[in-house]
Design an enzyme around this catalytic site. Structure first.
Site, mmCIF file in Angstrom:
data_model
loop_
_atom_site.group_PDB
_atom_site.id
_atom_site.type_symbol
_atom_site.label_atom_id
_atom_site.label_comp_id
_atom_site.label_asym_id
_atom_site.label_seq_id
_atom_site.Cartn_x
_atom_site.Cartn_y
_atom_site.Cartn_z
ATOM 1 N N LYS A 1 0.833 -1.204 0.000
ATOM 2 C CA LYS A 1 0.000 0.000 0.000
ATOM 3 C C LYS A 1 0.879 1.270 0.000
ATOM 4 O O LYS A 1 0.634 2.209 -0.753
ATOM 5 C CB LYS A 1 -0.931 -0.010 1.218
ATOM 6 C CG LYS A 1 -1.922 1.116 1.187
ATOM 7 C CD LYS A 1 -2.895 1.021 2.346
ATOM 8 C CE LYS A 1 -3.544 2.364 2.561
ATOM 9 N NZ LYS A 1 -3.900 2.604 3.946
ATOM 10 N N ASP B 1 -7.682 1.112 0.437
ATOM 11 C CA ASP B 1 -7.855 1.373 1.865
ATOM 12 C C ASP B 1 -9.303 1.029 2.223
ATOM 13 O O ASP B 1 -10.024 0.437 1.412
ATOM 14 C CB ASP B 1 -7.490 2.825 2.217
ATOM 15 C CG ASP B 1 -8.608 3.798 1.852
ATOM 16 O OD1 ASP B 1 -9.464 3.429 1.012
ATOM 17 O OD2 ASP B 1 -8.649 4.903 2.404
#
Ligand code: SF4
Length: 223
Positions: A134, A152
């Protein structure tokens, strides 16, 4: 009963391949200011901000980095102070012990392997201690060459509601999105999802009556 309702909702809005581009265009028009909320002036500050943003808000990170980046300007600066001092300086972002360890490990590697620069290569970013997919995705994307799609909590929730994925875990969701979202939109897509998720498609109380996607969303309450 529930299953036929879902089927009916999917039929109403049409296949996701036909919806994805209009959805992106409408969200871009509705949220022209959608972008990263973290404040940074260099690739190094971007990397540090994203690393500090785990498990906390961007507002909180900005509050900490406003002072942090005046004191720590290059990788060596993070190694020049005692561990406890760096821990204190990032304390307010939470998980400060782990984050300090990751920051110091990353700075060490930047100095030893990358001439003190943040690498642009995705695989190289992933080698940095404490940098997971991420973080590497956000950094690459903000530097103009997204290699994947940031997932997310908002991206996950909206992708499920919009029928883009049936998965729960970020790895599979990202894979589904990479197959669906045009490559040119990989960078802005998560920002649009995040801002729409914050402003309209709330986790508990989605404001479908104010949403620009009601006719394209199988989860719309107005249907
Ligand atoms: S129509 Fe409702 S559920 Fe669908 S994206 Fe908009 S706010 Fe979310």
């Amino acid at each position: 009963m529930a299953r036929s309702y879902v089927k009916e909702a999917r039929r109403r809005v049409g296949p996701k391949r036909a919806r994805i581009v209009p959805i992106i265009e409408r969200l871009a028009a509705a949220h022209p200011d959608a972008g990263i909320a973290l404040r940074f002036r260099s690739p190094l500050e971007l990397l540090v901000s994203v690393m500090l943003s785990a498990q906390t808000t961007d507002v909180n990170v900005n509050r900490v980095t406003d002072r942090l980046f005046e004191k720590y300007r290059k990788p060596e600066d993070y190694l020049a102070v005692p561990v406890e001092e760096l821990e204190r300086d990032i304390f307010a972002t939470g998980f400060y012990r782990q984050k300090t360890k990751s920051l110091r490990g990353t700075m060490q590697m930047l100095i030893e392997d990358y001439d003190g620069q943040v690498p642009t290569d995705f695989a190289a970013l992933l080698r940095l201690p404490g940098v997971a997919r991420k973080t590497a995705n956000v950094v690459s994307s903000e530097r103009g060459s997204p290699q994947g799609i940031v997932v997310d909590t908002h991206v996950r929730r909206l992708s499920q509601r919009l029928g883009f994925t049936k998965h729960e875990d970020p790895v599979h969701i990202e894979r589904d999105l990479m197959r669906l979202v045009p490559r040119a939109d990989w960078g802005r897509f998560p920002h649009l999802m995040i801002w729409h998720g914050r402003r309209v498609c709330d986790a508990r109380r989605p404001l479908c009556e104010e949403c620009v996607l009601t006719d394209l969303c199988p989860s719309s309450r107005l249907a």
